[in-house]
Write an enzyme that holds these catalytic residues in place. Structure first.
Site, PDB file in Angstrom:
ATOM      1  NE  ARG A 248      -3.588   2.164   0.774  1.00 27.37           N
ATOM      2  CZ  ARG A 248      -4.636   2.797  -0.555  1.00 27.37           C
ATOM      3  NH1 ARG A 248      -4.972   2.698  -1.809  1.00 27.37           N
ATOM      4  NH2 ARG A 248      -5.792   3.545   0.593  1.00 27.37           N
TER       5      ARG A 248
ATOM      6  CB  ILE B 286      -1.772  -1.953   8.816  1.00 29.73           C
ATOM      7  CG1 ILE B 286      -0.450  -1.686  10.319  1.00 29.73           C
ATOM      8  CG2 ILE B 286      -0.964  -2.497   8.086  1.00 29.73           C
ATOM      9  CD1 ILE B 286       0.426  -2.357  10.909  1.00 29.73           C
ATOM     10  CG  HIS B 287      -5.681  -4.791   6.297  1.00 29.99           C
ATOM     11  ND1 HIS B 287      -4.163  -5.039   6.714  1.00 29.99           N
ATOM     12  CD2 HIS B 287      -5.428  -5.679   4.873  1.00 29.99           C
ATOM     13  CE1 HIS B 287      -3.836  -6.572   6.365  1.00 29.99           C
ATOM     14  NE2 HIS B 287      -4.792  -6.226   5.268  1.00 29.99           N
TER      15      HIS B 287
ATOM     16  CD  GLU C 231     -10.682 -24.956  26.762  1.00 26.45           C
ATOM     17  OE1 GLU C 231     -11.617 -25.113  27.367  1.00 26.45           O
ATOM     18  OE2 GLU C 231     -10.723 -26.063  25.661  1.00 26.45           O
TER      19      GLU C 231
ATOM     20  CB  THR D 252     -13.135 -15.205  31.307  1.00 26.86           C
ATOM     21  OG1 THR D 252     -13.021 -15.200  32.355  1.00 26.86           O
ATOM     22  CG2 THR D 252     -14.385 -15.199  30.656  1.00 26.86           C
TER      23      THR D 252
END
Length: 401
Positions: free
Chosen positions: A284, A353-354, A379, A381
């Protein structure tokens, strides 16, 4: 891409296994994962491929037809698979928790009966502790088993059962008051039953119903279900280990393996998010140059990579601790807590970032953004992990005043 999350001290066999799994992920999972996930489609072809590779027997001892590998090998394979698609690692995780519980706690008859078929992938495992009203409070279980001659009659409703539809063996934790007088601590009156059933939905055996798949924000493809027992009759020889009252300890032992698995999944998803972020940052362009050349993006990539490396190191440490035979609830809790939190942060940074494209379903990071939150609660919190860590630290650093 191979620079991060390397593991020192692996044998040639471990390296060969990981290389095979990595190739499978790159060729068979990553190219189809997003499409299957958007359709919420069970990845049957992928599962069949993993079965051919022998992964369903990875930790099952060789005497039962498995590969007899360590928890570390398993965790590193899960890390690779989760890098491709986290849901696939979930399909394997519950299977291995049940196989591990059988190996550690089952009677010889139970091991002989189940483990060879589990190693071959002919039997798929699932396990069930949670219920609709209890969340993390396992002591509040209300599902119960009542003795009736040579059988037990099980009644109650279980929740969040991964592989609920596709499994053919479910380890179910219920309350059994037989031999445990009133006033017995709740965790000492729980029993694990090995429940065999037909795969599918609806009434899968008399007294046992799997209503259907729960619709989820992410973690799609793998079936997550409820389990309803209404007069379900189970032979007494299907009590895990042959004695009642041990179920809580058996399940907690299995959950320690599961927490290492969740940590490995967090590492894998974070690695993939970093790969996507660092690649996009070099493709980009803004203001006449790749955004990777902007200091703000370089700082973000540096933070992401450091988190990937730290989470991987803690996951490996927890797995090796369990393999050594030592107590590892502290290390597993720390690894699960750190890896899941870092995974969320690394995925979000890759999403940022995208830019706007991260919000598009055409880009893989959109899927990861919906998958990462499951690791924060699976599994146990973050709050549960902190309780475990805090209590263990006070045991280790007890002040003698």
């Amino acid at each position: 891409m191979a620079r991060l999350a390397q593991t020192a001290g692996l044998t040639d066999v471990q390296q060969e296994i990981l290389s095979t799994v990595r190739d499978f992920v790159d060729k068979e999972i990553i190219p189809v994962a997003t499409e299957l996930e958007h359709r919420d489609e069970y990845p049957q072809a992928i599962v069949d491929g993993l079965r051919e590779l022998g992964l369903f027997g990875l930790m099952i001892p060789e005497e039962y037809g498995g590969l007899g590998e360590s928890l570390l090998t398993y965790a590193l394979c899960v890390e690779e698979i989760a890098r491709g698609w986290m849901s696939v690692s979930g399909i394997i995780n519950t299977h291995f928790i049940v196989a591990y519980m059988l190996k550690q706690h089952g009677t010889q008859e139970q091991k002989d009966h189940f483990l060879p078929r589990m190693a071959a992938g002919d039997i798929r495992g699932a396990f069930s502790m949670s219920e609709p009203a209890l969340g993390s409070d396992v002591s509040a279980i209300t599902s119960k088993a009542v003795r009736d001659g040579d059988e037990y009659v099980l009644t109650g409703q279980k929740m969040w059962l991964t592989n609920g539809g596709t499994s053919s063996l479910v380890a179910v934790l219920v309350r059994s008051d037989e031999g445990h007088p009133e006033g017995t601590a709740p965790h000492k009156s729980m029993t694990t039953f090995l429940v065999e059933k037909e795969p599918g939905f609806g009434e899968v055996r008399p007294g046992l119903t799997i209503p259907g798949k729960i619709d989820k924000m992410g973690y799609k493809g793998v079936d997550t279900t409820e389990l309803i027992m209404d007069g379900l009759r189970i032979p007494a020889d299907r009590v895990l280990g042959g004695a009642t009252g041990r179920g809580f300890y058996q399940m907690m032992d299995g959950v320690e393996v599961g927490r290492v698995n969740v940590a490995a999944r967090g590492c894998g998803v974070a690695q993939r998010a970093f790969e996507l972020g660092v690649r996009y940052a070099q493709q980009r362009h803004t203001f006449g140059k790749p955004i990777a050349q902007h200091q703000a993006i370089q700082f973000k990539l540096a933070e992401m990579a450091t988190k990937v490396e730290a989470a991987h190191a803690m996951m490996v440490n927890a797995a090796r601790k369990k393999d050594s035979g030592e107590r590892n609830d502290l290390e597993a809790g720390m690894a699960k807590y750190l890896a899941s939190e870092y995974c969320k942060e690394v995925v979000e940074d890759a999403f940022r970032i995208h830019g706007g494209y991260g919000f598009s379903k055409e880009y893989e990071i959109e899927r990861l953004y919906r998958e990462a939150p499951m690791l924060l609660i699976g599994e146990g919190t973050a709050e549960i992990q902190k309780m475990i860590i805090g209590r263990r630290l006070l045991e280790e650093y007890r002040f003698q005043g």
